[in-house]
Design an enzyme around this catalytic site. Structure first.
Site, PDB file in Angstrom:
ATOM      1  N   CYS A 265     -10.772 -56.497 -79.935  1.00 29.22           N
ATOM      2  CA  CYS A 265     -12.164 -56.855 -80.237  1.00 29.22           C
ATOM      3  C   CYS A 265     -12.872 -57.617 -79.119  1.00 29.22           C
ATOM      4  O   CYS A 265     -13.832 -57.126 -78.548  1.00 29.22           O
ATOM      5  CB  CYS A 265     -12.208 -57.674 -81.523  1.00 29.22           C
ATOM      6  SG  CYS A 265     -11.692 -56.724 -82.955  1.00 29.22           S
TER       7      CYS A 265
HETATM    8  N1  LIG Z   1      -7.843 -55.405 -84.935  1.00 25.03           N
HETATM    9  C1  LIG Z   1      -8.801 -56.265 -85.237  1.00 25.03           C
HETATM   10  O1  LIG Z   1      -8.612 -57.485 -85.181  1.00 25.03           O
HETATM   11  C2  LIG Z   1     -10.172 -55.790 -85.685  1.00 25.03           C
HETATM   12  C3  LIG Z   1     -10.999 -56.687 -86.375  1.00 25.03           C
HETATM   13  C4  LIG Z   1     -12.251 -56.267 -86.781  1.00 25.03           C
HETATM   14  C5  LIG Z   1     -12.684 -54.978 -86.466  1.00 25.03           C
HETATM   15  N2  LIG Z   1     -11.874 -54.134 -85.779  1.00 25.03           N
HETATM   16  C6  LIG Z   1     -12.379 -52.793 -85.495  1.00 25.03           C
HETATM   17  O2  LIG Z   1     -11.787 -51.901 -86.424  1.00 25.03           O
HETATM   18  C7  LIG Z   1     -11.544 -50.626 -85.822  1.00 25.03           C
HETATM   19  C8  LIG Z   1     -10.072 -50.270 -85.979  1.00 25.03           C
HETATM   20  O3  LIG Z   1      -9.278 -51.196 -85.263  1.00 25.03           O
HETATM   21  P1  LIG Z   1      -7.740 -51.449 -85.579  1.00 25.03           P
HETATM   22  O4  LIG Z   1      -7.386 -52.719 -84.910  1.00 25.03           O
HETATM   23  O5  LIG Z   1      -7.451 -51.288 -87.032  1.00 25.03           O
HETATM   24  O6  LIG Z   1      -7.073 -50.224 -84.812  1.00 25.03           O
HETATM   25  P2  LIG Z   1      -5.511 -49.771 -84.936  1.00 25.03           P
HETATM   26  O7  LIG Z   1      -5.199 -49.094 -83.657  1.00 25.03           O
HETATM   27  O8  LIG Z   1      -4.662 -50.889 -85.405  1.00 25.03           O
HETATM   28  O9  LIG Z   1      -5.536 -48.693 -86.094  1.00 25.03           O
HETATM   29  C9  LIG Z   1      -6.300 -47.542 -86.036  1.00 25.03           C
HETATM   30  C10 LIG Z   1      -5.515 -46.384 -86.631  1.00 25.03           C
HETATM   31  O10 LIG Z   1      -6.373 -45.244 -86.582  1.00 25.03           O
HETATM   32  C11 LIG Z   1      -5.570 -44.107 -86.279  1.00 25.03           C
HETATM   33  N3  LIG Z   1      -6.477 -43.077 -85.749  1.00 25.03           N
HETATM   34  C12 LIG Z   1      -7.018 -42.978 -84.525  1.00 25.03           C
HETATM   35  N4  LIG Z   1      -7.841 -41.938 -84.456  1.00 25.03           N
HETATM   36  C13 LIG Z   1      -7.804 -41.342 -85.670  1.00 25.03           C
HETATM   37  C14 LIG Z   1      -8.444 -40.219 -86.217  1.00 25.03           C
HETATM   38  N5  LIG Z   1      -9.306 -39.494 -85.498  1.00 25.03           N
HETATM   39  N6  LIG Z   1      -8.171 -39.891 -87.488  1.00 25.03           N
HETATM   40  C15 LIG Z   1      -7.308 -40.622 -88.220  1.00 25.03           C
HETATM   41  N7  LIG Z   1      -6.675 -41.716 -87.763  1.00 25.03           N
HETATM   42  C16 LIG Z   1      -6.937 -42.066 -86.495  1.00 25.03           C
HETATM   43  C17 LIG Z   1      -4.541 -44.615 -85.316  1.00 25.03           C
HETATM   44  O11 LIG Z   1      -3.382 -43.785 -85.337  1.00 25.03           O
HETATM   45  C18 LIG Z   1      -4.262 -46.008 -85.866  1.00 25.03           C
HETATM   46  O12 LIG Z   1      -3.176 -46.009 -86.779  1.00 25.03           O
HETATM   47  C19 LIG Z   1     -12.028 -50.769 -84.385  1.00 25.03           C
HETATM   48  O13 LIG Z   1     -13.343 -50.320 -84.278  1.00 25.03           O
HETATM   49  C20 LIG Z   1     -11.985 -52.255 -84.144  1.00 25.03           C
HETATM   50  O14 LIG Z   1     -12.906 -52.660 -83.155  1.00 25.03           O
HETATM   51  C21 LIG Z   1     -10.615 -54.501 -85.403  1.00 25.03           C
END
Ligand SMILES: NC(=O)c1ccc[n+]([C@@H]2O[C@H](COP(=O)([O-])OP(=O)(O)OC[C@H]3O[C@@H](n4cnc5c(N)ncnc54)[C@H](O)[C@@H]3O)[C@@H](O)[C@H]2O)c1
Length: 413
Positions: A265
């Site tokens: 993030c």
């Molecule tokens: N990690 C954090 O602290 C956090 C906090 C708030 C917001 N976010 C936002 O949330 C979103 C997700 O982040 P995250 O940390 O959960 O990511 P992550 O990498 O932990 O998880 C994302 C998952 O999505 C899957 N994926 C990717 N492309 C895909 C697709 N086309 N179809 C289906 N699955 C797919 C991946 O295999 C993975 O398991 C991002 O936009 C991030 O900026 C993250």
């Protein structure tokens, strides 16, 4: 019952955001299908082994065995859902610009199966206009029947992995929908999961608020990292300065220095803002400066650590303690410790690392704390690292975490 009145939720992406959302929704009485395109992760989840620290194996197994949750790679199962949330990564590309390819591929993959009256929400962080200009046209162009009514909203996730207090339920949720009907549906959905839901007037407002929140952290961390360097030159302990300033009851908020910023993030989202500004013919100069100050921190930390090595040592050995981007997680995405290690290695220095939550990192394995070193850098203070042993052995430690206060051999950043 009309399937669109059913409490079936499909979540696209089962990572740090999607899996905790799934568990919160199960607790709130939803039946959840957690869709992910990474087969091995889906298999791991369905075997009851959680891939994220905030969800225990026990909690996951309970949800699986109740039948209220399952993970799948099959996008066609979104057809049964009344709500679909998109929680896929929104990283940067090699030019450090927004890479929405995963978000677009998720939208494309669900579009042929979305059924009438479904609410589609994007929780992924992105620049204003992502829902309206990218996700909606993609789904509209590929949905099975042209006349389908689909509701749309943006509700950026604010989860803070590893946080023992704030979670999906008790963190207020911003919801900005495309139109009034979508807003009613989206508010009802999030009110069923979250304690507090904050309605905002448009998806763009919710998207911009998320970028403001994370950019606020980036610039304040950069400021304190710069301030640290100013204090260190005069032998002033910046953390004591921050403690002193924190006694002011208003108008000040403490931020702590460190090796830099990491995770999915804080280093990433502000660059969505700078890119968005450029698209509008503007420059977010302040944010760009903050980004470069944070980027320079690993080199500064390396130089401070090497100053602690005895001058008789010709080939220093450096032990890095904690490589995840923050304590409590094994997440090494964008960890600034990577730049610290690269900088040291480029100087021909032998570097090893230790982190109880990380088992393999950039192709290398951790060492035990007994590894002989000339200086240790406490980059991330993970629980379970027995640093007392190093202190007892008289190892010089550069503490970048403000957690080993005034102990022998410990130098604060
Ligand atoms: N990690 C954090 O602290 C956090 C906090 C708030 C917001 N976010 C936002 O949330 C979103 C997700 O982040 P995250 O940390 O959960 O990511 P992550 O990498 O932990 O998880 C994302 C998952 O999505 C899957 N994926 C990717 N492309 C895909 C697709 N086309 N179809 C289906 N699955 C797919 C991946 O295999 C993975 O398991 C991002 O936009 C991030 O900026 C993250």
């Amino acid at each position: 019952m009309n399937p669109k009145e059913s409490k079936i939720l499909a979540i696209i992406g089962q990572g740090y955001v999607g899996l905790p959302l799934a568990m919160a929704a199960v607790d709130a009485g939803w039946t959840v299908i957690g869709i992910d395109n990474f087969e091995a992760k889906v298999a791991q989840i369905n075997s009851g082994k959680s891939p994220v620290e905030d969800i225990s194996d026990n909690q996951l197994q309970t949800a699986l065995s109740s039948g209220a949750y399952r993970s799948s790679t099959d996008f066609s199962s979104v057809a049964t859902a009344s709500v679909i949330t998109i929680c896929v990564p929104t990283p940067l590309d090699e030019r450090r610009e927004p890479d929405l390819s995963l978000l677009q591929s998720a939208a494309k993959a669900i579009a042929p199966f979305v059924s009438n009256e479904t609410l589609v929400v994007s929780e992924s962080t992105s620049f204003p206009g992502t829902l309206r200009d990218i996700i909606i046209p993609t789904i509209d162009s590929l949905k099975p029947i042209d006349s389908l009514k689909i509701y749309f909203a943006s509700a950026p996730e604010r989860v803070n992995p590893g946080d023992p207090v704030w979670n999906q339920k008790n963190t207020p949720r911003l919801v900005g929908a495309l139109d009034a009907a979508s807003q009613v549906k989206a508010l009802a959905f999030y009110e069923s999961i979250c304690d507090v839901v904050v309605a905002v007037s448009s998806p763009e407002l919710a998207e911009a608020a998320k970028l403001l929140e994370n950019t606020f952290r980036l610039v304040n961390i950069a400021f304190i990292n710069e301030f640290t360097q100013l204090c260190a030159t005069s032998g002033i302990n910046v953390n004591e300065v921050i403690d002193a300033a924190s006694s002011k009851p208003y108008g000040f908020m403490p931020f702590r220095p460190g090796v830099g910023v990491g995770g999915h993030c804080i280093p990433v989202d502000p660059l969505y803002l700078t890119w968005w500004a450029r698209q509008n013919g503007q420059r977010a100069e302040f944010v760009e400066t903050a980004d470069s100050i944070n980027h320079a921190m690993p080199k500064y930390v390396a130089q401070r650590a090497l100053e602690l090595v005895d001058s008789s040592v010709t080939k220093p050995r450096v032990l890095i303690l904690g490589v995840a981007y923050k304590p409590g997680v094994g997440d090494v995405r964008e960890t600034p410790v990577s730049h610290l290690r690269n900088y040291l290695c480029a100087q021909g220095i032998e570097v090893a690392w230790h982190d109880p939550l990380v088992h393999i990192w950039e192709g290398s394995e951790p060492v035990e704390l007994e590894w002989e070193c000339d200086v240790a850098v406490l980059a991330t203070n993970q629980t379970g690292m027995e640093i007392e042993g190093l202190i007892a052995k008289g190892v010089q430690i550069l503490d970048c975490t403000n957690s080993l206060k005034k102990q022998p051999g410990v130098t604060p950043l």
